[in-house]
Design a protein around this motif. Structure first.
Motif, PDB file in Angstrom:
ATOM      1  N   LYS A 196       0.837  -1.204   0.000  1.00 37.79           N
ATOM      2  CA  LYS A 196       0.000   0.000   0.000  1.00 37.79           C
ATOM      3  C   LYS A 196       0.871   1.254   0.000  1.00 37.79           C
ATOM      4  N   ASN A 197       0.330   2.323  -0.582  1.00 42.45           N
ATOM      5  CA  ASN A 197       0.933   3.649  -0.464  1.00 42.45           C
ATOM      6  C   ASN A 197       0.378   4.280   0.813  1.00 42.45           C
ATOM      7  N   VAL A 198       1.256   4.476   1.788  1.00 43.00           N
ATOM      8  CA  VAL A 198       0.831   4.861   3.133  1.00 43.00           C
ATOM      9  C   VAL A 198       1.136   6.329   3.405  1.00 43.00           C
ATOM     10  N   LEU A 199       0.160   7.029   3.985  1.00 42.47           N
ATOM     11  CA  LEU A 199       0.347   8.407   4.423  1.00 42.47           C
ATOM     12  C   LEU A 199       0.392   8.417   5.950  1.00 42.47           C
ATOM     13  N   ILE A 200       1.539   8.812   6.510  1.00 40.72           N
ATOM     14  CA  ILE A 200       1.704   8.935   7.957  1.00 40.72           C
ATOM     15  C   ILE A 200       1.390  10.363   8.362  1.00 40.72           C
ATOM     16  N   VAL A 201       0.639  10.512   9.463  1.00 41.56           N
ATOM     17  CA  VAL A 201       0.183  11.831   9.908  1.00 41.56           C
ATOM     18  C   VAL A 201       0.601  12.080  11.355  1.00 41.56           C
ATOM     19  N   ASP A 202       1.063  13.298  11.635  1.00 37.87           N
ATOM     20  CA  ASP A 202       1.400  13.684  13.008  1.00 37.87           C
ATOM     21  C   ASP A 202       1.126  15.169  13.183  1.00 37.87           C
ATOM     22  N   ASP A 203       1.325  15.668  14.417  1.00 37.66           N
ATOM     23  CA  ASP A 203       1.025  17.072  14.676  1.00 37.66           C
ATOM     24  C   ASP A 203       2.156  18.011  14.251  1.00 37.66           C
ATOM     25  N   VAL A 204       3.386  17.788  14.765  1.00 36.41           N
ATOM     26  CA  VAL A 204       4.497  18.689  14.453  1.00 36.41           C
ATOM     27  C   VAL A 204       5.698  17.895  13.954  1.00 36.41           C
ATOM     28  N   LEU A 205       6.318  18.376  12.896  1.00 34.96           N
ATOM     29  CA  LEU A 205       7.556  17.797  12.383  1.00 34.96           C
ATOM     30  C   LEU A 205       8.720  18.640  12.888  1.00 34.96           C
ATOM     31  N   THR A 206       9.638  18.007  13.607  1.00 32.92           N
ATOM     32  CA  THR A 206      10.840  18.714  14.066  1.00 32.92           C
ATOM     33  C   THR A 206      12.043  18.076  13.374  1.00 32.92           C
ATOM     34  N   THR A 207      12.702  17.128  14.027  1.00 30.44           N
ATOM     35  CA  THR A 207      13.831  16.454  13.369  1.00 30.44           C
ATOM     36  C   THR A 207      13.362  15.338  12.447  1.00 30.44           C
ATOM     37  N   GLY A 208      12.154  14.832  12.660  1.00 33.38           N
ATOM     38  CA  GLY A 208      11.646  13.732  11.851  1.00 33.38           C
ATOM     39  C   GLY A 208      11.936  12.360  12.427  1.00 33.38           C
ATOM     40  N   ALA A 209      12.515  12.308  13.639  1.00 32.75           N
ATOM     41  CA  ALA A 209      12.919  11.023  14.219  1.00 32.75           C
ATOM     42  C   ALA A 209      11.738  10.100  14.465  1.00 32.75           C
ATOM     43  N   THR A 210      10.629  10.625  14.960  1.00 33.34           N
ATOM     44  CA  THR A 210       9.463   9.791  15.246  1.00 33.34           C
ATOM     45  C   THR A 210       8.865   9.234  13.961  1.00 33.34           C
ATOM     46  N   ILE A 211       8.686  10.109  12.964  1.00 34.61           N
ATOM     47  CA  ILE A 211       8.171   9.674  11.668  1.00 34.61           C
ATOM     48  C   ILE A 211       9.087   8.625  11.054  1.00 34.61           C
ATOM     49  N   GLU A 212      10.384   8.860  11.156  1.00 35.97           N
ATOM     50  CA  GLU A 212      11.362   7.926  10.593  1.00 35.97           C
ATOM     51  C   GLU A 212      11.234   6.541  11.225  1.00 35.97           C
ATOM     52  N   ALA A 213      11.080   6.517  12.545  1.00 32.62           N
ATOM     53  CA  ALA A 213      10.956   5.236  13.241  1.00 32.62           C
ATOM     54  C   ALA A 213       9.693   4.489  12.817  1.00 32.62           C
ATOM     55  N   CYS A 214       8.593   5.230  12.637  1.00 36.91           N
ATOM     56  CA  CYS A 214       7.355   4.611  12.136  1.00 36.91           C
ATOM     57  C   CYS A 214       7.547   4.092  10.721  1.00 36.91           C
ATOM     58  N   ALA A 215       8.157   4.914   9.879  1.00 35.42           N
ATOM     59  CA  ALA A 215       8.334   4.566   8.469  1.00 35.42           C
ATOM     60  C   ALA A 215       9.179   3.315   8.295  1.00 35.42           C
ATOM     61  N   ILE A 216      10.214   3.163   9.109  1.00 32.75           N
ATOM     62  CA  ILE A 216      11.082   1.988   9.015  1.00 32.75           C
ATOM     63  C   ILE A 216      10.273   0.717   9.228  1.00 32.75           C
ATOM     64  N   GLU A 217       9.389   0.731  10.221  1.00 32.40           N
ATOM     65  CA  GLU A 217       8.571  -0.456  10.499  1.00 32.40           C
ATOM     66  C   GLU A 217       7.567  -0.709   9.372  1.00 32.40           C
ATOM     67  N   LEU A 218       7.025   0.348   8.798  1.00 31.45           N
ATOM     68  CA  LEU A 218       6.078   0.189   7.697  1.00 31.45           C
ATOM     69  C   LEU A 218       6.762  -0.381   6.456  1.00 31.45           C
ATOM     70  N   VAL A 219       7.981   0.075   6.194  1.00 28.88           N
ATOM     71  CA  VAL A 219       8.744  -0.448   5.061  1.00 28.88           C
ATOM     72  C   VAL A 219       9.056  -1.926   5.281  1.00 28.88           C
ATOM     73  N   ARG A 220       9.426  -2.264   6.494  1.00 27.72           N
ATOM     74  CA  ARG A 220       9.703  -3.671   6.820  1.00 27.72           C
ATOM     75  C   ARG A 220       8.458  -4.542   6.628  1.00 27.72           C
TER      76      ARG A 220
END
Length: 236
Positions: A196-220
Motif C-alpha cells: 500500500k501507499n501509506v500516508l503517515i500523519v502527526d502534529d508537528v515535524l521537528t527532526t523527523g525522528a518519530t516519523i522515521e521510526a514509524c516509516a522503518i517499520e512500515l517499510v519492513r
C-alpha cells in the motif's frame, strides 16, 4: 420555526459561555470554528505541498527511509498562534480542533496537489497506551480523520503499536530524539499496509525522528511507499 428557535438557543448559550478563538481568545461568531476569520486568514501557511520534493524537508529522511511526499500545513514558532493551536488539542483536550485544522488542509490539498491521489491508507502516529489513557485520545488520529474525510481516503488504526513510553521529544536534539524512539514502534496489522501507499500523519515535524521510526517499520512490513503530512513544522 424550529431552526429559528435553535439559533436563538445557540446565541443565548454562546452569550453565557462564549466559544473563544484558539488564536486570539476573542469570541467566535456564527460559522466560525476553532479560529476567528482574522486569525484563520493570517495563519502562517507553508505552501510546501506546492513543492513536495523540497530538499530541505526530504533531507531529514535522506538515506534512511524512502519518503515520496512530505508537507506541513503551518509554520510552528515558539509563542505563536500555531503553538497555541497545537497545545490546545495536545494538552487541553480540544481534539476537535485538530480534526478541523486537518480538514482545512485536506480541502486545500484536494484542489492544489495531485501528489496524494495514489494514497491507499492514512494512519496517525500512535501514542503509548499509558499516554493514551492519560490524554483520552490520540491527536494524530484526529488529524488523520480530518484529512481522510476531506480527501475521501480510508483511515486505518491500530496498525502500529508504540511499545515503550518514551520521554518527551521537546528539548532533545536529532540524535537524542532518534535514540528516544528507536525500536519503539512495531507493526500489529501488516496486512493493512502491505503493498500500500501509506500516508503517515502527526502534529508537528521537528527532526523527523518519530516519523522515521514509524516509516522503518512500515517499510519492513512491505508497504509500497511512504508519504508524510503534519499540521506544523518547527522552523529551525
Amino acid at each position: 420555526m424550529f431552526r429559528f428557535i435553535h439559533l436563538l438557543i445557540d446565541d443565548f448559550v454562546n452569550l453565557l459561555f462564549p466559544t473563544l478563538c484558539l488564536g486570539c481568545k476573542q469570541s467566535l461568531i456564527a460559522n466560525e470554528r476553532v479560529l476567528c476569520s482574522a486569525c484563520r486568514i493570517n495563519l502562517p501557511e507553508t505552501n510546501q505541498h506546492q513543492e513536495p520534493y523540497d530538499q530541505n524537508l526530504l533531507n531529514k529522511f535522506a538515506g534512511k527511509v524512502p519518503v515520496r511526499f512530505l508537507a506541513s500545513y503551518l509554520h510552528f514558532t515558539k509563542g505563536g498562534v500555531v503553538q497555541n493551536l497545537i497545545h490546545s488539542f495536545k494538552y487541553r483536550g480540544q481534539k476537535e480542533a485538530a480534526k478541523e485544522l486537518a480538514s482545512w488542509y485536506g480541502s486545500q490539498l484536494k484542489i492544489e496537489s495531485k501528489q496524494l491521489q495514489e494514497i491507499d491508507v492514512i494512519l496517525g502516529v500512535p501514542l503509548h497506551l499509558s499516554r493514551y489513557k492519560q490524554r483520552g485520545y490520540n491527536q494524530a488520529d484526529w488529524i488523520a480523520q480530518g484529512l481522510a474525510e476531506a480527501l475521501n481516503m480510508p483511515m486505518v488504526i491500530d496498525v502500529l503499536n508504540r511499545n515503550a513510553f518514551n520521554e518527551s521529544q521537546t528539548h532533545k536534539n536529532r540524535l537524542e530524539r532518534w535514540e528516544n524512539v528507536n525500536k519503539v514502534f512495531s507493526i500489529v496489522k501488516p496486512d493493512l499496509v502491505k503493498n500500500k501507499n501509506v500516508l503517515i500523519v502527526d502534529d508537528v515535524l521537528t527532526t523527523g525522528a518519530t516519523i522515521e521510526a514509524c516509516a522503518i517499520e512500515l517499510v519492513r512490513a512491505g508497504c509500497k511507499s511512504i508519504s508524510v503530512i503534519t499540521l506544523a513544522v518547527a522552523d529551525r
